[in-house]
Design a protein around this motif. Structure first.
Motif, short mmCIF file in Angstrom:
data_model
loop_
_atom_site.label_atom_id
_atom_site.label_comp_id
_atom_site.label_asym_id
_atom_site.label_seq_id
_atom_site.Cartn_x
_atom_site.Cartn_y
_atom_site.Cartn_z
N ARG A 209 0.82 -1.21 0.00
CA ARG A 209 0.00 0.00 0.00
C ARG A 209 0.86 1.26 0.00
O ARG A 209 0.61 2.21 -0.75
CB ARG A 209 -0.93 -0.02 1.23
CG ARG A 209 -1.85 1.18 1.38
CD ARG A 209 -2.90 0.92 2.44
NE ARG A 209 -3.77 -0.19 2.07
CZ ARG A 209 -4.86 -0.07 1.31
NH1 ARG A 209 -5.20 1.12 0.82
NH2 ARG A 209 -5.57 -1.11 1.02
N GLY A 210 1.90 1.27 0.85
CA GLY A 210 2.77 2.44 0.93
C GLY A 210 3.51 2.69 -0.37
O GLY A 210 3.65 3.83 -0.82
N VAL A 211 3.99 1.62 -0.99
CA VAL A 211 4.69 1.74 -2.27
C VAL A 211 3.74 2.27 -3.34
O VAL A 211 4.09 3.15 -4.14
CB VAL A 211 5.32 0.39 -2.70
CG1 VAL A 211 5.83 0.45 -4.13
CG2 VAL A 211 6.44 -0.01 -1.74
N ALA A 212 2.50 1.74 -3.35
CA ALA A 212 1.50 2.18 -4.33
C ALA A 212 1.23 3.68 -4.18
O ALA A 212 1.22 4.43 -5.17
CB ALA A 212 0.22 1.37 -4.17
N THR A 213 1.03 4.11 -2.94
CA THR A 213 0.77 5.53 -2.68
C THR A 213 1.93 6.39 -3.18
O THR A 213 1.73 7.39 -3.87
CB THR A 213 0.56 5.77 -1.17
OG1 THR A 213 -0.53 4.95 -0.73
CG2 THR A 213 0.25 7.23 -0.89
N ALA A 214 3.16 5.97 -2.86
CA ALA A 214 4.33 6.75 -3.27
C ALA A 214 4.46 6.80 -4.79
O ALA A 214 4.93 7.79 -5.35
CB ALA A 214 5.59 6.14 -2.66
N ALA A 215 4.05 5.72 -5.48
CA ALA A 215 4.15 5.69 -6.94
C ALA A 215 2.92 6.29 -7.60
O ALA A 215 2.88 6.43 -8.83
CB ALA A 215 4.36 4.26 -7.41
N GLY A 216 1.90 6.64 -6.81
CA GLY A 216 0.70 7.23 -7.36
C GLY A 216 -0.17 6.25 -8.14
O GLY A 216 -0.80 6.61 -9.13
N VAL A 217 -0.19 5.00 -7.71
CA VAL A 217 -1.02 3.98 -8.38
C VAL A 217 -1.85 3.23 -7.34
O VAL A 217 -1.65 3.38 -6.14
CB VAL A 217 -0.15 2.96 -9.16
CG1 VAL A 217 0.71 3.67 -10.19
CG2 VAL A 217 0.70 2.12 -8.21
N ASP A 218 -2.77 2.42 -7.85
CA ASP A 218 -3.62 1.63 -6.95
C ASP A 218 -2.84 0.42 -6.44
O ASP A 218 -2.10 -0.21 -7.21
CB ASP A 218 -4.86 1.16 -7.74
CG ASP A 218 -5.95 0.70 -6.80
OD1 ASP A 218 -6.83 1.53 -6.51
OD2 ASP A 218 -5.90 -0.47 -6.35
N PRO A 219 -2.99 0.07 -5.14
CA PRO A 219 -2.32 -1.12 -4.60
C PRO A 219 -2.61 -2.38 -5.42
O PRO A 219 -1.73 -3.25 -5.56
CB PRO A 219 -2.89 -1.25 -3.19
CG PRO A 219 -3.27 0.13 -2.80
CD PRO A 219 -3.72 0.80 -4.08
N ALA A 220 -3.82 -2.46 -5.99
CA ALA A 220 -4.17 -3.65 -6.80
C ALA A 220 -3.26 -3.78 -8.02
O ALA A 220 -2.95 -4.89 -8.46
CB ALA A 220 -5.64 -3.57 -7.24
N LEU A 221 -2.82 -2.64 -8.56
CA LEU A 221 -1.93 -2.67 -9.72
C LEU A 221 -0.55 -3.22 -9.32
O LEU A 221 0.07 -3.99 -10.05
CB LEU A 221 -1.80 -1.27 -10.33
CG LEU A 221 -1.04 -1.20 -11.65
CD1 LEU A 221 -1.77 -1.94 -12.77
CD2 LEU A 221 -0.79 0.26 -12.06
N VAL A 222 -0.08 -2.81 -8.12
CA VAL A 222 1.20 -3.32 -7.63
C VAL A 222 1.10 -4.84 -7.44
O VAL A 222 2.01 -5.59 -7.82
CB VAL A 222 1.59 -2.63 -6.30
CG1 VAL A 222 2.91 -3.18 -5.78
CG2 VAL A 222 1.69 -1.12 -6.49
N MET A 223 -0.01 -5.30 -6.86
CA MET A 223 -0.22 -6.73 -6.67
C MET A 223 -0.28 -7.43 -8.03
O MET A 223 0.26 -8.52 -8.20
CB MET A 223 -1.53 -6.99 -5.91
CG MET A 223 -1.46 -6.68 -4.43
SD MET A 223 -0.18 -7.66 -3.58
CE MET A 223 -0.98 -9.28 -3.59
N HIS A 224 -0.97 -6.80 -9.00
CA HIS A 224 -1.10 -7.37 -10.34
C HIS A 224 0.28 -7.56 -10.99
O HIS A 224 0.58 -8.59 -11.58
CB HIS A 224 -1.98 -6.46 -11.19
CG HIS A 224 -1.99 -6.82 -12.65
ND1 HIS A 224 -2.59 -7.96 -13.14
CD2 HIS A 224 -1.43 -6.20 -13.73
CE1 HIS A 224 -2.42 -8.03 -14.45
NE2 HIS A 224 -1.73 -6.98 -14.83
N PHE A 225 1.13 -6.53 -10.86
CA PHE A 225 2.46 -6.61 -11.46
C PHE A 225 3.38 -7.60 -10.73
O PHE A 225 4.09 -8.37 -11.35
CB PHE A 225 3.16 -5.23 -11.42
CG PHE A 225 2.82 -4.33 -12.58
CD1 PHE A 225 2.70 -4.84 -13.87
CD2 PHE A 225 2.66 -2.97 -12.37
CE1 PHE A 225 2.41 -4.00 -14.94
CE2 PHE A 225 2.38 -2.12 -13.43
CZ PHE A 225 2.24 -2.63 -14.72
N PHE A 226 3.39 -7.54 -9.39
CA PHE A 226 4.46 -8.19 -8.63
C PHE A 226 4.01 -9.27 -7.65
O PHE A 226 4.84 -10.00 -7.13
CB PHE A 226 5.28 -7.12 -7.90
CG PHE A 226 5.80 -6.06 -8.83
CD1 PHE A 226 6.83 -6.33 -9.72
CD2 PHE A 226 5.24 -4.78 -8.84
CE1 PHE A 226 7.30 -5.36 -10.58
CE2 PHE A 226 5.70 -3.80 -9.70
CZ PHE A 226 6.74 -4.09 -10.59
#
Lengths: 204, 204
Positions: free
Chosen positions: B43-60
């Motif tokens: 969640r913190g990484v997503a916020t810092a990158a300006g994207v949705d946490p679900a997208l981070v989960m989708h990618f990684f």
């Protein structure tokens, strides 16, 4: 309240005896090993040692204080390096040091304990500083006293850098070819490096 | 919903572009560096990158997946070691490698990043395994291909053990005499060790 009716889990008549202190330090080392530094708590260590958390706080003040006392105690395996350089000559010391170091890491009790201490040091800057201070005061400085010349401290830390790197690749990361070498092979490969750091021409 | 009325903090029209992926990996490396591995969250990484946490989960997929991708990305400073052994001869390679390695650690951006990667690897067994796999596949194996003989992999890991030990004593623990040496002094002291591991007689 008689001895017999005391709450379970409290060490009988323990008070502030040296035995109680040792029991707490043993429980702390076991907890660092099993749970890691972050997950270890004063309360958990107290329960494992059968004493009140307030007594742990009284003795050691904090988790960092507990870590400091634990690595300075007799249970710290790196202490066994000292008699290697305190007993013998500089000649051949590189080989004797790496042999003793590997025997500590290969010991079924001392090895996991040392691994836990290194992981604790790596996971907390405070614990890292505590291990560094121990290493300098109890291993590097005494070693430097046995080495000749103005650059004795530099020689001692260069030697430490190679020994730490061996431990990390062989016992922590377990990189294949390093973990697969026999003790004799590793001693043969690394001892000349250590001996050069101790007594060779470093060009400094 | 038009571009203008999207929620703040979401990267406009980003979707699954390579730029978004890179931005997430940059944010992840920055978070590992600032907060440590344990305290870093998807969640913190997503916020810092300006994207949705679900997208981070989708990618990684997970924090470990994020760490894996981050150290395999172009932002990983250890990649800069490869052109040192890919470009030049074995002769003098020990000196060129330690010089490049120290220049990476002394770089104001790459140094702290590498420090953070090592701390993450030390504080999580999963992250440790990921860094080890990267190190073997992207540094040790390519190096071993440039070294002659059956024991090339052993030579590569012995070299790595000394380089890792230098980094820990000089840049992580900052042990005094090690941290105080000039680059040239340290190169002079350590390069012969590395060159012997690469091309010398190890007695194996």
């Amino acid at each position: 309240m008689t001895e017999e009716t005391r709450r379970p889990g409290r060490r009988r008549g323990s008070g502030e005896s040296p035995q109680t202190r040792e029991a707490i330090l043993e429980a702390a080392l076991a907890a660092f090993e099993e749970k890691g530094y972050t997950a270890t708590t004063i309360r958990g260590v107290a329960t494992a040692a059968g004493v009140d958390p307030a007594l742990v706080m009284h003795f050691f003040g904090s988790k960092d204080g507990l870590f400091d006392a634990a690595i300075r105690g007799p249970g710290m395996p790196l202490r066994r390096l000292r008699d290697v350089f305190e007993a013998g000559p500089l000649d051949g010391l590189g080989e004797r040091l790496i042999r003793r170091y590997l025997s500590i890491w290969d010991d079924p009790v001392a090895g996991p304990r040392l691994h836990a201490v290194m992981q604790a040091a790596a996971s907390s800057p405070a614990a890292g500083g505590i291990l560094k201070d121990f290493m300098v005061a109890e291993v590097l400085q005494p070693l430097a006293e046995h080495v000749t010349g103005d650059d004795a401290e530099t020689r001692a830390v260069l030697l430490a850098s190679q020994m730490i790197g061996v431990a990390i690749t062989r016992y922590v990361l377990r990189v294949d070819p390093m973990a697969a070498l026999t003790t004799d092979q590793l001693v043969t490969a690394v001892a000349p490096t250590l001996q050069r750091y101790l007594t060779g021409d470093l060009g400094l």
